[in-house]
Design a protein around this motif. Structure first.
Motif, PDB file in Angstrom:
ATOM      1  N   ILE A   1       0.830  -1.206   0.000  1.00  0.00           N
ATOM      2  CA  ILE A   1       0.000   0.000   0.000  1.00  0.00           C
ATOM      3  C   ILE A   1       0.866   1.259   0.000  1.00  0.00           C
ATOM      4  O   ILE A   1       0.475   2.294  -0.535  1.00  0.00           O
ATOM      5  N   ARG A   2       2.051   1.157   0.578  1.00  0.00           N
ATOM      6  CA  ARG A   2       3.012   2.259   0.520  1.00  0.00           C
ATOM      7  C   ARG A   2       4.412   1.685   0.696  1.00  0.00           C
ATOM      8  O   ARG A   2       4.606   0.694   1.405  1.00  0.00           O
TER       9      ARG A   2
ATOM     10  N   VAL B   1       4.060  -0.900  -4.778  1.00  0.00           N
ATOM     11  CA  VAL B   1       2.598  -0.826  -4.700  1.00  0.00           C
ATOM     12  C   VAL B   1       1.981  -1.348  -5.984  1.00  0.00           C
ATOM     13  O   VAL B   1       0.941  -2.010  -5.977  1.00  0.00           O
TER      14      VAL B   1
ATOM     15  N   ASN C   1      -5.403   4.564   1.420  1.00  0.00           N
ATOM     16  CA  ASN C   1      -6.054   3.516   0.643  1.00  0.00           C
ATOM     17  C   ASN C   1      -7.463   3.294   1.180  1.00  0.00           C
ATOM     18  O   ASN C   1      -7.737   3.510   2.364  1.00  0.00           O
TER      19      ASN C   1
ATOM     20  N   HIS D   1      -5.914   3.298  -4.183  1.00  0.00           N
ATOM     21  CA  HIS D   1      -4.699   3.898  -3.647  1.00  0.00           C
ATOM     22  C   HIS D   1      -4.670   5.406  -3.862  1.00  0.00           C
ATOM     23  O   HIS D   1      -5.070   5.895  -4.934  1.00  0.00           O
TER      24      HIS D   1
END
Length: 487
Positions: A124-125, A147, A244, A390
């Motif tokens: 996600i990061r 990601v 997200n 995202h």
């Protein structure tokens, strides 16, 4: 129909360096993630007097969808500078366990997965190192997972059982860790009111309800449509900014429809996102994404292709579409790479004049792609997938993932106009560049004090165009989110 291209992960022992146990930093109470149910009411006083249309998105936490504005679960991460390893509480969504993990740069998280389970990881990061080979091999020889995966292809998020820990890259990492009992891979979903669909637990899970999409928009969809939504979890960084949003969907394979062709045009700048889908339960081998390749009609290119007609915006009715279409089958545990438009020089998403990430027409096909009677399973099955929405700041594609063969279409260059960008009279009211206009302070003052309806009365443009312009303004004193107009 495109050939099914399985991106099988083949990992040798040498490709899986085992990190020593002392690298794993234990979690402490100060590292707990803050999990809460979205507060009742609105973010600003003016929202109470506004209409429903005027309230969205400004009156709600950034990232929640229009159809599920309230009762979302919000997970706020701790500051990684003071917390090396943070792990959320666990949810179970339709039989899959689900938790969020944050790692400070260079830190590790120990895995504990039994032989009867299979783990999957979605970034996600940041990045993680040497968990698979779906990213880029860096200068030090480590495989770095990002990601995003390569555009317009599919990749497995499966973690090899020999992997004992997950190590973050130089910028740290945030990821969703999913673990599923292997036996569930042999269990198709055939009902929305029985396990595993209804196997749901975890913090505030009483608010996770499978809801027919027709309940959100009864005038637009028939109640018989077997298209269901479960929302949702909003993940924020330690400042409270969106990282997200996750929501889950199902669709029955016998419905003569699908997720529908869409391109996210007109999304407000501060609400735009990079959309990636991962399938959890598949109704058919051809379940997956479909993308209309930009500027194609048969083999000839055209300057500005027209939008797909209204009666062709569902794939089921799209068999005679002249535009070249690409299909990306997604077995369980697979995710697709970016479908959005990408700047090939730096990998950044390209934006339209409103600041929205640009997409070609795309959708999720739930299968079977056949009108032949008897081609569906008996009993009919549902495809269940999760969407990762995202924040655009984290979806840059590493340039080694991009193809530079001009006719390969392995990255998109969307160049057709959007309706939201056709209102040139807006520019005359807001100056040559409305994003740096002298009217910004006036817009900000009205928006933060009285709402968008007050702005409309001061500008000679259509209300919807003003709304789109207003909520797409750049970050300047956080005006576009109406958190205050100080500059």
């Amino acid at each position: 129909m495109a050939m099914l291209r399985f991106a099988l992960v083949s990992l040798g022992v040498a490709a899986l360096p085992q990190l020593p146990a002392e690298d794993a930093v234990p979690q402490h109470a100060s590292c707990d993630m803050n999990i809460s149910l979205q507060a009742e009411g609105f973010l600003h006083e003016w929202c109470s007097g506004a209409t429903s249309k005027e309230r969205f998105p400004a009156c709600y936490p950034n990232g929640v969808p229009d159809w599920h504005r309230e009762n979302n679960v919000i997970v706020r991460l701790p500051d990684p500078n003071s917390c090396s390893v943070a792990v959320s509480e666990e949810w179970v969504i339709s039989g899959w366990s689900w938790k969020y993990v944050q790692l400070a740069p260079g830190q590790s998280f120990s895995l504990n997965v039994s032989d009867s389970e299979q783990a999957f990881l979605k970034l996600i990061r940041g990045t993680v190192l040497d968990v698979n080979q779906i990213g880029v091999q860096n200068a030090e020889g480590h495989w770095e997972t990002f990601v995003v995966t390569p555009p317009n292809t599919e990749r497995s998020l499966q973690l090899d059982h020999r992997l004992k820990s997950i190590k973050a890259g130089s910028e740290g990492a945030v990821f969703a860790l999913m673990v599923v009992p292997v036996e569930l891979f042999n269990v198709p979903i055939t009902a929305m009111d029985a396990a595993p669909t209804t196997t749901i637990s975890g913090p505030f899970s009483e608010h996770f309800q499978w809801t027919k999409f027709a309940n959100y928009f009864p005038e637009a969809f028939p109640d018989s449509l077997e298209f269901w939504n479960l929302a949702g979890i909003l993940l924020q960084d330690h400042h409270g900014d969106r990282l997200n949003y996750n929501q889950w969907w199902t669709q029955k394979q016998t419905d003569d429809t699908d997720g529908g062709y869409h391109n996210h045009a007109g999304t407000p700048r501060n609400g735009t996102f990079g959309e990636l889908h991962m399938v959890m339960y598949s109704a058919a081998p051809n379940t997956g994404m479909i993308v209309q390749l930009p500027s194609t009609v048969y083999t000839e290119t055209v300057h500005a292709p027209k939008e797909i007609p209204a009666d062709k915006k569902f794939f089921w009715n799209n068999r005679d579409n002249d535009y070249v279409q690409l299909t990306l089958p997604l077995p369980p545990g697979y995710v697709h790479g970016p479908l959005w438009s990408i700047n090939v020089t730096d990998g950044e998403p390209t934006r339209d004049c409103m600041g929205a990430v640009r997409y070609p027409w795309h959708g999720l096909v739930t299968g079977p792609i056949s009108a032949t009677p008897g081609s569906s399973s008996h009993p009919a099955r549902y495809t269940l997938w999760v969407v990762f929405e995202h924040a655009p700041e984290v979806i840059t594609v590493p340039t080694p993932m991009l193809q530079y063969v001009t006719n390969a279409y392995l990255q998109n260059v969307v160049d057709w106009p959007t309706k939201a960008c056709a209102a040139r009279e807006v520019e005359s009211d807001l100056g040559e560049d409305h994003r740096d206009s002298s009217h910004l302070s006036r817009l900000c003052g009205f928006g933060c004090s009285g709402g968008i309806h007050e702005v409309i009365s001061h500008l000679r443009v259509h209300p919807l165009r003003v709304e789109a312009i207003f909520w797409s303004l750049p970050v300047r004193g956080h005006c576009q989110e109406c958190r205050g107009c100080e500059d």
